[in-house]
Design a protein around this motif. Structure first.
Motif, PDB file in Angstrom:
ATOM      1  N   ALA A 164       0.842  -1.197   0.000  1.00 21.09           N
ATOM      2  CA  ALA A 164       0.000   0.000   0.000  1.00 21.09           C
ATOM      3  C   ALA A 164       0.878   1.248   0.000  1.00 21.09           C
ATOM      4  CB  ALA A 164      -0.916   0.011   1.224  1.00 21.09           C
ATOM      5  N   SER A 165       0.229   2.376  -0.253  1.00 16.44           N
ATOM      6  CA  SER A 165       0.928   3.655  -0.203  1.00 16.44           C
ATOM      7  C   SER A 165       0.041   4.681   0.499  1.00 16.44           C
ATOM      8  CB  SER A 165       1.260   4.156  -1.610  1.00 16.44           C
ATOM      9  OG  SER A 165       0.070   4.482  -2.318  1.00 16.44           O
ATOM     10  N   PHE A 166       0.680   5.707   1.020  1.00 14.68           N
ATOM     11  CA  PHE A 166      -0.033   6.826   1.639  1.00 14.68           C
ATOM     12  C   PHE A 166       0.446   8.103   0.984  1.00 14.68           C
ATOM     13  CE2 PHE A 166       0.115  10.435   4.490  1.00 14.68           C
ATOM     14  CZ  PHE A 166      -1.189  10.514   4.940  1.00 14.68           C
ATOM     15  N   THR A 167      -0.499   8.939   0.539  1.00 10.74           N
ATOM     16  CA  THR A 167      -0.126  10.224  -0.049  1.00 10.74           C
ATOM     17  C   THR A 167      -1.017  11.333   0.500  1.00 10.74           C
ATOM     18  OG1 THR A 167      -1.649  10.221  -1.953  1.00 10.74           O
ATOM     19  CG2 THR A 167       0.466   9.068  -2.221  1.00 10.74           C
ATOM     20  N   SER A 168      -0.515  12.526   0.404  1.00 15.10           N
ATOM     21  CA  SER A 168      -1.328  13.703   0.690  1.00 15.10           C
ATOM     22  C   SER A 168      -2.099  14.057  -0.584  1.00 15.10           C
ATOM     23  CB  SER A 168      -0.427  14.867   1.116  1.00 15.10           C
ATOM     24  OG  SER A 168       0.484  15.184   0.067  1.00 15.10           O
ATOM     25  N   THR A 169      -2.954  15.047  -0.494  1.00 15.10           N
ATOM     26  CA  THR A 169      -3.690  15.525  -1.671  1.00 15.10           C
ATOM     27  C   THR A 169      -3.705  17.048  -1.648  1.00 15.10           C
ATOM     28  OG1 THR A 169      -5.831  15.551  -0.541  1.00 15.10           O
ATOM     29  CG2 THR A 169      -5.207  13.505  -1.651  1.00 15.10           C
ATOM     30  N   ARG A 170      -3.955  17.629  -2.802  1.00 15.05           N
ATOM     31  CA  ARG A 170      -4.055  19.089  -2.881  1.00 15.05           C
ATOM     32  C   ARG A 170      -5.488  19.555  -2.662  1.00 15.05           C
ATOM     33  NH1 ARG A 170      -0.937  23.313  -4.812  1.00 15.05           N
ATOM     34  NH2 ARG A 170      -2.092  25.084  -5.703  1.00 15.05           N
ATOM     35  N   ILE A 220      -3.106  -0.896  -2.783  1.00 18.25           N
ATOM     36  CA  ILE A 220      -3.988  -0.085  -1.946  1.00 18.25           C
ATOM     37  C   ILE A 220      -3.410   1.321  -1.837  1.00 18.25           C
ATOM     38  CG2 ILE A 220      -5.062   0.180   0.327  1.00 18.25           C
ATOM     39  CD1 ILE A 220      -4.709  -2.813   0.762  1.00 18.25           C
ATOM     40  N   HIS A 221      -4.265   2.315  -2.044  1.00 19.41           N
ATOM     41  CA  HIS A 221      -3.831   3.706  -1.953  1.00 19.41           C
ATOM     42  C   HIS A 221      -4.630   4.408  -0.853  1.00 19.41           C
ATOM     43  CE1 HIS A 221      -3.747   7.971  -3.935  1.00 19.41           C
ATOM     44  NE2 HIS A 221      -2.944   7.894  -2.885  1.00 19.41           N
ATOM     45  N   PHE A 222      -3.935   4.855   0.189  1.00 17.54           N
ATOM     46  CA  PHE A 222      -4.532   5.680   1.229  1.00 17.54           C
ATOM     47  C   PHE A 222      -4.211   7.141   0.896  1.00 17.54           C
ATOM     48  CE2 PHE A 222      -3.572   1.686   3.502  1.00 17.54           C
ATOM     49  CZ  PHE A 222      -4.826   1.387   4.026  1.00 17.54           C
ATOM     50  N   ALA A 223      -5.218   8.015   0.942  1.00 21.42           N
ATOM     51  CA  ALA A 223      -5.006   9.424   0.630  1.00 21.42           C
ATOM     52  C   ALA A 223      -5.641  10.294   1.703  1.00 21.42           C
ATOM     53  CB  ALA A 223      -5.593   9.757  -0.737  1.00 21.42           C
ATOM     54  N   LEU A 224      -4.899  11.271   2.183  1.00 23.48           N
ATOM     55  CA  LEU A 224      -5.399  12.188   3.212  1.00 23.48           C
ATOM     56  C   LEU A 224      -5.919  13.453   2.535  1.00 23.48           C
ATOM     57  CD1 LEU A 224      -5.638  12.692   6.298  1.00 23.48           C
ATOM     58  CD2 LEU A 224      -3.403  13.828   6.160  1.00 23.48           C
ATOM     59  N   LEU A 225      -7.195  13.766   2.786  1.00 21.50           N
ATOM     60  CA  LEU A 225      -7.834  14.932   2.167  1.00 21.50           C
ATOM     61  C   LEU A 225      -8.426  15.828   3.241  1.00 21.50           C
ATOM     62  CD1 LEU A 225      -9.074  16.586  -0.171  1.00 21.50           C
ATOM     63  CD2 LEU A 225     -10.993  14.970  -0.158  1.00 21.50           C
ATOM     64  N   LEU A 238     -10.141  13.180  -6.303  1.00 23.70           N
ATOM     65  CA  LEU A 238      -8.997  13.714  -5.572  1.00 23.70           C
ATOM     66  C   LEU A 238      -8.092  14.482  -6.519  1.00 23.70           C
ATOM     67  CD1 LEU A 238      -7.925  10.607  -3.441  1.00 23.70           C
ATOM     68  CD2 LEU A 238      -9.210  12.599  -2.638  1.00 23.70           C
ATOM     69  N   ILE A 239      -7.520  15.559  -6.027  1.00 27.54           N
ATOM     70  CA  ILE A 239      -6.515  16.317  -6.781  1.00 27.54           C
ATOM     71  C   ILE A 239      -5.159  16.011  -6.154  1.00 27.54           C
ATOM     72  CG2 ILE A 239      -5.715  18.582  -7.515  1.00 27.54           C
ATOM     73  CD1 ILE A 239      -8.616  19.577  -7.002  1.00 27.54           C
ATOM     74  N   ILE A 240      -4.274  15.422  -6.928  1.00 23.44           N
ATOM     75  CA  ILE A 240      -2.949  15.045  -6.430  1.00 23.44           C
ATOM     76  C   ILE A 240      -1.887  15.687  -7.317  1.00 23.44           C
ATOM     77  CG2 ILE A 240      -1.372  13.129  -5.958  1.00 23.44           C
ATOM     78  CD1 ILE A 240      -3.780  11.354  -5.486  1.00 23.44           C
ATOM     79  N   TRP A 241      -0.949  16.374  -6.687  1.00 23.91           N
ATOM     80  CA  TRP A 241       0.161  16.994  -7.425  1.00 23.91           C
ATOM     81  C   TRP A 241       1.455  16.298  -7.027  1.00 23.91           C
ATOM     82  CZ3 TRP A 241       0.087  22.931  -8.476  1.00 23.91           C
ATOM     83  CH2 TRP A 241      -1.119  23.268  -9.090  1.00 23.91           C
ATOM     84  N   PRO A 242       1.887  15.302  -7.771  1.00 24.48           N
ATOM     85  CA  PRO A 242       3.136  14.599  -7.431  1.00 24.48           C
ATOM     86  C   PRO A 242       4.343  15.535  -7.486  1.00 24.48           C
ATOM     87  CG  PRO A 242       1.840  13.391  -9.063  1.00 24.48           C
ATOM     88  CD  PRO A 242       1.258  14.756  -8.980  1.00 24.48           C
ATOM     89  N   ASP A 243       5.314  15.258  -6.641  1.00 22.53           N
ATOM     90  CA  ASP A 243       6.570  15.999  -6.669  1.00 22.53           C
ATOM     91  C   ASP A 243       7.685  15.069  -6.224  1.00 22.53           C
ATOM     92  OD1 ASP A 243       6.294  15.794  -3.911  1.00 22.53           O
ATOM     93  OD2 ASP A 243       5.721  17.890  -3.628  1.00 22.53           O
TER      94      ASP A 243
END
Length: 225
Positions: A123-129, A156-161, A138-143
């Protein structure tokens, strides 16, 4: 004279009209907004959750104080043995402090660990814009801190919004966040887990990316169930 030359000659000789005026996008959305009930944070959250459920995604309401523990519990429930995260993000310390087992920082070029990334990361965890209520997106801006593959490869993708960054429409998000000032190399719009209808026009989920999307919707204490 060739057929091509004849066509070009006729085009050049055609009367020149006035160039079409560009559409007034702001006026269009202002009129559309005026015809709808007043937008509220609660209404945006409800619509976002409804649309996400339609796209086979899960939304879990969390608070600033409990989201790391809720994420840990979800990882245990889903038997996540390794969780990819950005070690230089604002959320990194909270992830480590929550005692989530199997934390795996994205800390090297993809070619250095391609097999591990694609085959041994649960799985992964990312923030969101931000997010779009109208479509459940979801709006995600990778960097460099959270590369694009983090939301595309693990099953599995966990995203914090943050619920405060939920917008009614994509246009509203673009205007209020000032997208015209600076855009990333990739701006991702994610609605649910990966899906395709290439085979016999039958919609299938998880064919070429995350099979599950779990959104941790960051709300105030009084907004939790």
């Amino acid at each position: 004279m060739s057929a091509r030359d004849n066509i070009l000659q006729r085009l050049r000789a055609a009367p020149q009209g006035m160039p079409p005026l560009p559409p007034d996008v702001r006026a269009f959305y202002a009129a559309a907004r005026a015809a709808l009930p007043a937008s509220t944070r609660a209404a945006r959250c409800e619509l976002f959750c409804e649309k996400m459920a339609f796209w086979h995604a899960e939304v879990v309401r969390v608070t600033a104080s409990d989201w790391p523990e809720k994420l840990r519990q979800l990882c245990v429930a889903k038997n996540v043995r390794s969780l990819l995260y950005g070690e230089h993000t604002e959320q990194a310390a909270a992830l480590v402090g929550a005692g989530i087992s199997g934390l795996k920082p994205y800390d090297r070029p993809v070619d250095d660990w391609k097999q591990e990334l694609f085959e041994n990361t649960d799985a992964s965890f990312t923030s969101t814009r931000g997010g779009i209520a109208e479509t459940g997106t979801l709006i995600i801006w990778p960097d460099a801190r959270e590369p694009r593959l983090m939301s595309l490869v693990p099953p599995i993708h966990f995203a914090l919004l943050d619920a405060g960054k939920l917008y009614d429409t994509l246009f509203e998000a673009m205007v209020e966040q000032g997208w015209s000032d600076a855009l990333p190399t990739n701006a991702l719009l994610v609605s649910g887990p990966s899906k395709t209808a290439d085979i016999q026009v039958t919609l299938a989920y998880g064919a070429h990316g995350p099979k599950e999307l779990i959104v941790l919707l960051l709300v105030d204490e009084e907004e939790t169930p």
